[in-house]
Design a protein around this motif. Structure first.
Motif, mmCIF file in Angstrom:
data_model
loop_
_atom_site.group_PDB
_atom_site.id
_atom_site.type_symbol
_atom_site.label_atom_id
_atom_site.label_comp_id
_atom_site.label_asym_id
_atom_site.label_seq_id
_atom_site.Cartn_x
_atom_site.Cartn_y
_atom_site.Cartn_z
ATOM 1 N N GLY A 57 -13.153 -9.066 76.924
ATOM 2 C CA GLY A 57 -13.622 -10.287 77.736
ATOM 3 C C GLY A 57 -13.696 -11.629 77.116
ATOM 4 O O GLY A 57 -13.012 -12.503 77.419
ATOM 5 N N TYR A 58 -14.844 -11.626 76.533
ATOM 6 C CA TYR A 58 -15.322 -12.806 75.820
ATOM 7 C C TYR A 58 -14.405 -13.241 74.801
ATOM 8 O O TYR A 58 -14.175 -14.530 74.897
ATOM 9 N N SER A 76 -11.429 -15.049 76.588
ATOM 10 C CA SER A 76 -12.020 -16.271 77.056
ATOM 11 C C SER A 76 -11.993 -17.219 75.864
ATOM 12 O O SER A 76 -11.774 -18.573 76.190
ATOM 13 N N ARG A 131 -8.101 -7.820 85.893
ATOM 14 C CA ARG A 131 -8.198 -6.779 86.677
ATOM 15 C C ARG A 131 -6.808 -6.593 87.583
ATOM 16 O O ARG A 131 -6.145 -5.538 87.741
ATOM 17 N N ARG A 132 -6.261 -7.772 87.983
ATOM 18 C CA ARG A 132 -5.055 -7.809 88.702
ATOM 19 C C ARG A 132 -3.835 -7.290 87.931
ATOM 20 O O ARG A 132 -3.081 -6.427 88.463
ATOM 21 N N LYS A 136 -13.157 -20.049 84.230
ATOM 22 C CA LYS A 136 -14.246 -19.403 84.619
ATOM 23 C C LYS A 136 -14.112 -18.086 84.378
ATOM 24 O O LYS A 136 -13.025 -17.388 84.346
ATOM 25 N N GLU A 137 -15.384 -17.213 83.998
ATOM 26 C CA GLU A 137 -15.389 -16.052 83.849
ATOM 27 C C GLU A 137 -14.761 -15.037 85.063
ATOM 28 O O GLU A 137 -14.281 -14.190 84.930
ATOM 29 N N THR A 138 -15.034 -15.556 86.296
ATOM 30 C CA THR A 138 -14.640 -14.829 87.367
ATOM 31 C C THR A 138 -13.041 -14.967 87.431
ATOM 32 O O THR A 138 -12.407 -13.920 87.849
ATOM 33 N N THR A 139 -12.662 -16.100 87.182
ATOM 34 C CA THR A 139 -11.346 -16.240 87.041
ATOM 35 C C THR A 139 -10.257 -15.398 86.122
ATOM 36 O O THR A 139 -9.551 -14.803 86.464
ATOM 37 N N LEU A 140 -10.997 -15.395 85.005
ATOM 38 C CA LEU A 140 -10.533 -14.312 83.977
ATOM 39 C C LEU A 140 -10.768 -12.959 84.359
ATOM 40 O O LEU A 140 -9.560 -12.081 84.093
ATOM 41 N N TYR A 141 -11.689 -12.464 84.711
ATOM 42 C CA TYR A 141 -12.023 -11.089 85.158
ATOM 43 C C TYR A 141 -10.899 -10.774 86.276
ATOM 44 O O TYR A 141 -10.094 -9.756 86.100
ATOM 45 N N SER A 142 -10.846 -11.707 87.316
ATOM 46 C CA SER A 142 -9.894 -11.472 88.451
ATOM 47 C C SER A 142 -8.342 -11.242 87.793
ATOM 48 O O SER A 142 -7.981 -10.242 88.284
#
Lengths: 109, 326
Positions: free
Chosen positions: A26-27, A30, A53-54, A44-50
């Motif tokens: 993750g980081y 980023s 995951r997708r 944003k972290e949520t954009t990256l995680y999303s």
């Protein structure tokens, strides 16, 4: 600063690029995006995680548990063959988009 | 680091504890912590680092579809959004409700005690009550009304919880369900005992009247005893009902299941007005009809009627579990 709206369709491309050379977590992904953006875009972290995951759900990346240099456990993501092809497709799509939009862009007089 | 964990927990606290949500939480927390550590290593102040991590965190809305939490997110902020209650808040709610239960049931008991002494100290058949006794009676009514008002005001602090689905931490909710289960027997015993005492108490004056047909003091004593018994029984019914009502509210069972919220803890809510109206009927009949010898009949009738209402409310509302309509 390039707006997040404009990048939206290419978030996957940015994330996949970070995984081309080696698996990453993750980081680190980023940070890689941050470095290449040179302050012009902030994911944003949520954009990256999303996105990650997708991509995992579509089979473009796989995840595994690993430990990084300081010994902490992290979820690592590795690009699959399908992910590589998907990255190439996204790059091609981008080149076509640039060419298309470029035909409408006139030089300033 | 605590500030980061607190922030991420806060973002995730209203989401269902699915595996997908748990994974998103742990991944996002890891990313944020890594960023935080690196910022500190670069010499950024803690305060500044927390601020930058939070700015970079983003918005759960982006994750809603991937996490299958779209419906939860969309509900947040709407009037029917569930309310999150911490353990401390839930305990305070229970404490206020219990104090309210004591005030209401104590108030009803005081009214009936006031009437009991009124009957006990009246001189003879058909005569007006003793003036001092009448004063004591009104003091009792005033005290009871004050109690009802205080109880109503303190319980209305929790009006915002009305018609809302409450969400507790899973282990806290489980503890309350367990407590409700444990109190099930004592709840049933209290209701049954309350009703039985009311019915039996009506028999006191009837029986003594037959045994000592013309003895005025005995009749007065019997009626007073009946009133005290009714008072205690009614207090027991109200206390049991309100106590159970508060626990039902927290565990969203019984009549607090979302579709049934409206009709909850009627026993507690109608008790105050009910017994004040009974007192008013008693006074009107006694003074206007000058019927001090018969007007006490209001009380056994009111008592049995109240028992019927209480039993009806506590046993005929559905008690099946509800999953909160999710």
């Amino acid at each position: 600063m390039i707006s997040a709206d404009f990048i939206r369709g290419y978030v996957d491309l940015l994330v996949l690029e970070s995984l081309l050379d080696q698996p990453s977590y993750g980081y680190a992904i980023s940070k890689r995006i941050e470095e290449l953006s040179r302050g012009q875009y902030e994911m944003k972290e949520t954009t990256l995680y999303s996105a990650v995951r997708r991509l995992e759900k579509t089979g473009a990346v796989t995840s595994f548990q690993g430990t990084h240099s300081q010994g902490r456990a992290r979820t690592y993501y590795r690009l699959t063959e399908f992910g590589r092809r998907f990255y190439d497709e996204k790059c091609e799509e981008w080149r076509q988009t640039v060419a298309l939009v470029g035909r409408f862009v006139r030089d300033p007089h | 680091m605590d500030a980061i964990t607190t922030y991420v927990d806060h973002i995730f606290r209203s989401l269902p504890p699915t595996a997908e949500v748990a994974r998103a939480r742990s991944e996002l927390l890891q990313m944020s912590e890594d960023r935080y550590r690196e910022l500190l290593a670069e010499g950024v102040s803690e305060h500044e680092a927390v601020g930058r991590v939070i700015t970079q965190f983003g918005n759960l809305d982006e994750l809603a579809d991937d996490l299958g939490i779209r419906s939860e997110l969309d509900r947040a902020g709407r009037p029917d959004a569930p309310i999150d209650l911490s353990h401390g808040e839930a305990e305070r709610y229970l404490a206020v409700r219990r104090r309210g239960a004591w005030l209401v049931s104590g108030g009803v008991l005081v009214i009936l005690l006031g009437i009991a002494q009124l009957v006990l100290f009246s001189d003879g058949a058909g005569s007006d009550p003793h003036p001092l006794s009448l004063v004591a009676f009104f003091v009792a009514i005033a005290g009871a009304v004050a109690g009802f008002i205080v109880a109503g005001a303190s319980m209305s602090r929790y009006d915002r919880l009305k018609d809302k689905e409450l969400r507790l931490e899973p282990q806290v909710a489980a503890a309350y369900r367990e407590q409700r289960e444990r109190e099930q027997t004592s709840f049933v015993v209290k209701i049954a005992a309350g009703v039985a005492v009311i019915i039996l108490s009506v028999a006191i004056p009837a029986t003594l009247d037959t045994m000592y047909p013309d003895s005025e003091p005995v009749t007065n004593l019997a009626v007073a005893a009946m009133l005290v018994a009714i008072g205690l029984a009614v207090a027991l019914l109200i206390e049991a009902g309100l106590r159970r009502g508060a626990l039902d509210r927290l565990t969203a069972e019984g009549d607090y299941a979302p579709e049934k919220r409206a009709s909850n803890s009627l026993t507690g809510r109608i008790a105050g007005p009910y017994w004040i109206v009974a007192a008013a009927v008693f006074l009107a009949w006694s003074f206007i009809g000058n019927a001090w010898d018969r007007s006490w009949l209001v009380w056994p009738v009111a008592g049995v009627l109240f028992a019927a209402v209480a039993v009806g409310i506590e046993s005929f509302t559905p008690k099946e579990r509800s999953d909160g309509g999710r």
